[in-house]
Scaffold this motif. Structure first.
Motif, mmCIF file in Angstrom:
data_model
loop_
_atom_site.group_PDB
_atom_site.id
_atom_site.type_symbol
_atom_site.label_atom_id
_atom_site.label_comp_id
_atom_site.label_asym_id
_atom_site.label_seq_id
_atom_site.Cartn_x
_atom_site.Cartn_y
_atom_site.Cartn_z
ATOM 1 N N ALA A 180 0.819 -1.222 0.000
ATOM 2 C CA ALA A 180 0.000 0.000 0.000
ATOM 3 C C ALA A 180 0.847 1.263 0.000
ATOM 4 O O ALA A 180 0.359 2.341 -0.368
ATOM 5 C CB ALA A 180 -0.931 -0.001 1.206
ATOM 6 N N SER A 181 2.105 1.156 0.408
ATOM 7 C CA SER A 181 2.959 2.352 0.453
ATOM 8 C C SER A 181 3.229 2.926 -0.936
ATOM 9 O O SER A 181 3.696 4.064 -1.055
ATOM 10 C CB SER A 181 4.289 2.022 1.147
ATOM 11 O OG SER A 181 5.074 1.115 0.382
ATOM 12 N N PHE A 182 2.918 2.161 -1.991
ATOM 13 C CA PHE A 182 3.094 2.670 -3.353
ATOM 14 C C PHE A 182 1.913 3.536 -3.790
ATOM 15 O O PHE A 182 1.956 4.124 -4.865
ATOM 16 C CB PHE A 182 3.262 1.506 -4.334
ATOM 17 C CG PHE A 182 4.586 0.792 -4.219
ATOM 18 C CD1 PHE A 182 5.686 1.230 -4.945
ATOM 19 C CD2 PHE A 182 4.750 -0.286 -3.358
ATOM 20 C CE1 PHE A 182 6.918 0.588 -4.847
ATOM 21 C CE2 PHE A 182 5.966 -0.938 -3.246
ATOM 22 C CZ PHE A 182 7.061 -0.498 -3.992
ATOM 23 N N TRP A 183 0.853 3.616 -2.983
ATOM 24 C CA TRP A 183 -0.308 4.447 -3.299
ATOM 25 C C TRP A 183 -0.389 5.617 -2.324
ATOM 26 O O TRP A 183 -0.202 5.429 -1.113
ATOM 27 C CB TRP A 183 -1.598 3.634 -3.203
ATOM 28 C CG TRP A 183 -1.935 2.873 -4.448
ATOM 29 C CD1 TRP A 183 -2.807 3.226 -5.425
ATOM 30 C CD2 TRP A 183 -1.383 1.616 -4.856
ATOM 31 N NE1 TRP A 183 -2.842 2.284 -6.422
ATOM 32 C CE2 TRP A 183 -1.968 1.278 -6.094
ATOM 33 C CE3 TRP A 183 -0.445 0.744 -4.306
ATOM 34 C CZ2 TRP A 183 -1.668 0.116 -6.785
ATOM 35 C CZ3 TRP A 183 -0.131 -0.415 -4.980
ATOM 36 C CH2 TRP A 183 -0.733 -0.723 -6.204
ATOM 37 N N PRO A 184 -0.668 6.837 -2.791
ATOM 38 C CA PRO A 184 -0.832 7.979 -1.889
ATOM 39 C C PRO A 184 -1.927 7.703 -0.850
ATOM 40 O O PRO A 184 -3.037 7.287 -1.218
ATOM 41 C CB PRO A 184 -1.238 9.118 -2.830
ATOM 42 C CG PRO A 184 -0.734 8.708 -4.172
ATOM 43 C CD PRO A 184 -0.825 7.214 -4.211
ATOM 44 N N SER A 185 -1.599 7.892 0.414
ATOM 45 C CA SER A 185 -2.518 7.682 1.539
ATOM 46 C C SER A 185 -2.910 6.221 1.726
ATOM 47 O O SER A 185 -3.746 5.912 2.580
ATOM 48 C CB SER A 185 -3.794 8.528 1.388
ATOM 49 O OG SER A 185 -3.490 9.898 1.327
ATOM 50 N N GLY A 186 -2.324 5.307 0.954
ATOM 51 C CA GLY A 186 -2.692 3.899 1.066
ATOM 52 C C GLY A 186 -2.388 3.325 2.437
ATOM 53 O O GLY A 186 -3.183 2.550 2.983
ATOM 54 N N VAL A 187 -1.235 3.693 3.013
ATOM 55 C CA VAL A 187 -0.863 3.190 4.336
ATOM 56 C C VAL A 187 -1.884 3.642 5.378
ATOM 57 O O VAL A 187 -2.333 2.865 6.231
ATOM 58 C CB VAL A 187 0.551 3.660 4.716
ATOM 59 C CG1 VAL A 187 0.873 3.290 6.165
ATOM 60 C CG2 VAL A 187 1.586 3.046 3.784
ATOM 61 N N LEU A 191 -1.886 -8.996 -7.181
ATOM 62 C CA LEU A 191 -2.737 -9.218 -8.349
ATOM 63 C C LEU A 191 -3.893 -8.230 -8.402
ATOM 64 O O LEU A 191 -4.242 -7.722 -9.481
ATOM 65 C CB LEU A 191 -3.269 -10.650 -8.331
ATOM 66 C CG LEU A 191 -4.112 -11.085 -9.542
ATOM 67 C CD1 LEU A 191 -3.264 -11.074 -10.811
ATOM 68 C CD2 LEU A 191 -4.707 -12.467 -9.314
ATOM 69 N N LEU A 192 -4.484 -7.933 -7.246
ATOM 70 C CA LEU A 192 -5.667 -7.073 -7.202
ATOM 71 C C LEU A 192 -5.343 -5.599 -7.006
ATOM 72 O O LEU A 192 -6.228 -4.751 -7.180
ATOM 73 C CB LEU A 192 -6.590 -7.541 -6.072
ATOM 74 C CG LEU A 192 -7.162 -8.963 -6.208
ATOM 75 C CD1 LEU A 192 -7.919 -9.355 -4.940
ATOM 76 C CD2 LEU A 192 -8.091 -9.036 -7.417
ATOM 77 N N ALA A 193 -4.104 -5.287 -6.635
ATOM 78 C CA ALA A 193 -3.760 -3.896 -6.332
ATOM 79 C C ALA A 193 -3.833 -3.003 -7.554
ATOM 80 O O ALA A 193 -4.319 -1.864 -7.482
ATOM 81 C CB ALA A 193 -2.359 -3.831 -5.715
ATOM 82 N N TRP A 194 -3.356 -3.499 -8.683
ATOM 83 C CA TRP A 194 -3.267 -2.622 -9.852
ATOM 84 C C TRP A 194 -4.645 -2.220 -10.376
ATOM 85 O O TRP A 194 -4.855 -1.053 -10.687
ATOM 86 C CB TRP A 194 -2.425 -3.294 -10.932
ATOM 87 C CG TRP A 194 -1.081 -3.702 -10.391
ATOM 88 C CD1 TRP A 194 -0.590 -4.948 -10.247
ATOM 89 C CD2 TRP A 194 -0.085 -2.823 -9.857
ATOM 90 N NE1 TRP A 194 0.647 -4.929 -9.659
ATOM 91 C CE2 TRP A 194 0.985 -3.627 -9.411
ATOM 92 C CE3 TRP A 194 -0.001 -1.433 -9.699
ATOM 93 C CZ2 TRP A 194 2.124 -3.103 -8.822
ATOM 94 C CZ3 TRP A 194 1.142 -0.909 -9.117
ATOM 95 C CH2 TRP A 194 2.185 -1.744 -8.685
ATOM 96 N N PRO A 195 -5.651 -3.119 -10.460
ATOM 97 C CA PRO A 195 -6.958 -2.644 -10.910
ATOM 98 C C PRO A 195 -7.765 -1.950 -9.822
ATOM 99 O O PRO A 195 -8.592 -1.076 -10.116
ATOM 100 C CB PRO A 195 -7.668 -3.930 -11.373
ATOM 101 C CG PRO A 195 -7.036 -5.016 -10.589
ATOM 102 C CD PRO A 195 -5.606 -4.600 -10.413
ATOM 103 N N LEU A 196 -7.557 -2.312 -8.528
ATOM 104 C CA LEU A 196 -8.429 -1.815 -7.468
ATOM 105 C C LEU A 196 -7.724 -0.933 -6.441
ATOM 106 O O LEU A 196 -8.397 -0.374 -5.565
ATOM 107 C CB LEU A 196 -9.081 -3.003 -6.744
ATOM 108 C CG LEU A 196 -9.955 -3.927 -7.603
ATOM 109 C CD1 LEU A 196 -10.447 -5.104 -6.779
ATOM 110 C CD2 LEU A 196 -11.122 -3.162 -8.192
ATOM 111 N N GLY A 197 -6.408 -0.803 -6.506
ATOM 112 C CA GLY A 197 -5.694 0.035 -5.552
ATOM 113 C C GLY A 197 -5.723 -0.546 -4.148
ATOM 114 O O GLY A 197 -5.739 -1.771 -3.956
ATOM 115 N N PRO A 198 -5.761 0.319 -3.103
ATOM 116 C CA PRO A 198 -5.765 -0.169 -1.719
ATOM 117 C C PRO A 198 -6.922 -1.116 -1.412
ATOM 118 O O PRO A 198 -6.784 -2.013 -0.579
ATOM 119 C CB PRO A 198 -5.868 1.127 -0.900
ATOM 120 C CG PRO A 198 -5.238 2.167 -1.763
ATOM 121 C CD PRO A 198 -5.632 1.795 -3.166
#
Length: 511
Positions: free
Chosen positions: A255-262, A400-407
């Motif tokens: 999640a650290s690769f997405w803004p505010s994901g953490v 697998l699911l992060a790229w289409p759905l994000g966090p």
């Protein structure tokens, strides 16, 4: 003491700690929001908080309780002193290594920040300030296991309140009396967490010291086969006991690769941990010692029966909690967190993550209950392998699911990991001939599902009429929605026979 009184004492202490944790996280959101500073603080706080949750929920009990319980009181006290001394020295060395290598650890905890040197430096700073809590809460957990083994639950139920209580006090002081930049606020909070851990350790030490019968005797540690086995069992026990927390830790790195994901993942997971943490505390403090006694007596049928009845109680709580969190995720995150630096978009993102995590709550709860038998039996390898399988599934599904759905996809990966973990534990128990669902469990589960469906339909119907009031900041409206759903579920559970008078009679029997 009856089982119901013990359960209430441990349960109320755990619930109070979780409620204080909620208050703490609400204040976190208000003070730090969900930006870079919040991500840095929560990434650094993840490992200390992970250890605190695992050991605070009895993560070391599976190694300590069966081993110390088989010894004579005097020898058990000496061995307990050896364990405390060796763990204390080991953790002092580990803390020193973390203080030196905090920069590298920061990169491991939040690899998505590798291009943001300023935020990564904050992660390292907050790690140095907060990591000493690991030493304090681990030693406090060992002391709590010794107290639980002797039937003393009061101190162990109340001591964990010190950490959340201390952080709440620090947050109130920072918000009310000081006007500091976000980075400095987070630094003070990180330091406050270590101080609160020291207070918790002092509380447990006082309870051990004031015991009429000496529970701990310190001496020069003897490298006995028992001490060696306890130390060697420590790591796999912590991994197996804290499987869900490890799944979340792995998900946090992604999640650290997405803004505010953490931040979104942290706040959503904190809501989900309320019912899960309660079952973990009850399992390690009450179910594990009972299963250990039955395993020593060789009564396999009694072990299977105890598991099934415990699983019934766990799912009686977990299934409605999962459904309710899924349905009211958006208003809940709005009321709990949307204020100060925490914006509406953050509440929306956190709600989606919470919905995804709620799917895995029943599986995580079932794994918590069923794994207690593996611990009581000493089958640490099977418990460890089940946790590793769940971790691998979490990583694979999250990526697998992060790229289409994000966090949100990352959170779904955690739920898939919980499903795999529960399945692996159940398969391991069946292989040992230690579990099979009986008719009573199947019938009770069917009744629980009917009651949950009734509650869910009522919540969905009420949501359309109450959402406007909640959107205007109506904490009372959300509370009314939750209490109304609880009341409907209780009535439906009673009407369907998911809960009966006989259940109360069983609980009030002397343990």
């Amino acid at each position: 003491m009856s089982l119901i009184r013990s359960s209430l004492l441990v349960g109320l202490g755990s619930m109070a700690s979780r409620v204080l944790g909620f208050v703490r996280d609400v204040l976190f959101a208000q003070a730090l929001g969900a930006g870079p500073v919040a991500d840095a603080f929560l990434a650094a706080f993840r490992v200390p908080n992970l250890v605190r949750r695992i050991v605070g929920e009895g993560g070391l009990n599976p190694a300590l309780v069966p081993a110390l319980g088989a010894l004579e009181p005097d020898e058990a006290a000496k061995t307990a002193g050896d364990v405390l001394a060796v763990f204390g020295l080991t953790l002092l060395g580990l803390t020193a290594l973390v203080e030196i290598g905090a920069g590298l650890l920061a990169l491991i905890l939040a690899p998505g920040l590798h291009d943001d040197s300023e935020t990564l430096a904050l992660v390292a700073l907050y790690t140095r300030l907060s990591f000493p809590i690991v030493l304090c809460v681990t030693l406090a957990s060992i002391g709590a296991a010794i107290l639980n083994m002797r039937g003393r639950f009061a101190a162990t139920a109340l001591a964990p309140l010190a950490v959340n209580g201390g952080l709440i006090l620090a947050l109130v002081v920072l918000e009310a009396g000081l006007s500091l930049p976000l980075a400095q606020k987070a630094a003070w909070l990180a330091a406050s967490s270590s101080l609160a851990g020291l207070i918790q350790l002092a509380f447990i030490a006082a309870a051990l010291w004031n015991s009429e019968i000496p529970l701990v005797r310190f001496r020069k540690p003897r490298w006995s086969p028992l001490l060696k086995s306890l130390l060697l069992a420590g790591f796999p026990v912590l991994v197996a006991s804290g499987a869900v927390q490890l799944f979340i830790l792995a998900a946090t790195q992604i999640a650290s690769f997405w803004p505010s994901g953490v931040s979104w993942l942290y706040y959503a997971e904190r809501v989900m941990q309320l019912p899960l943490g309660l079952m973990a505390a009850l399992g390690s403090s009450l179910l594990l010692p009972e299963l250990a006694r039955r395993h020593q007596s060789g009564d396999t049928q009694a072990i299977v029966a105890a598991q099934n009845r415990a699983l019934e109680v766990a799912l009686l709580l977990a299934l409605p909690a999962s459904a309710a969190l899924f349905i009211i995720a958006r208003p809940m995150t709005s009321v709990l967190f949307e204020r100060g630096a925490f914006q509406s978009s953050d509440a929306e993102g956190t709600a989606l993550v919470l919905m995804a995590l709620s799917v895995g709550l029943p599986f995580a709860t079932a794994a918590k209950v069923l794994s207690q038998t593996l611990f009581a039996r000493g089958s640490l390898r099977a418990a460890l392998m089940a946790a590793v399988l769940g971790l691998v599934l979490t990583l694979a599904a999250s990526l697998l699911l992060a790229w289409p759905l994000g966090p949100t996809g990352i959170a779904l990966g955690v739920s898939i990991g919980c499903l795999g973990h529960a399945g692996a534990v159940a398969i391991g128990l069946r292989r040992f001939g230690l579990w099979s669902p009986d008719r009573a469990l199947t019938a009770r589960l069917m009744r629980i599902v009917v009651a949950v469906l009734a509650m869910s339909l009522a919540l969905l119907a009420a949501m359309s009429t109450i959402m406007s009031a909640i959107a205007q900041g109506g904490a009372l409206s959300l509370a009314a929605l939750c209490l109304g759903g609880l009341a409907i579920y209780a009535l439906a559970a009673w009407a369907t026979g998911a809960v009966t008078r006989d259940d109360w009679a069983v609980l009030t029997k002397k343990s």
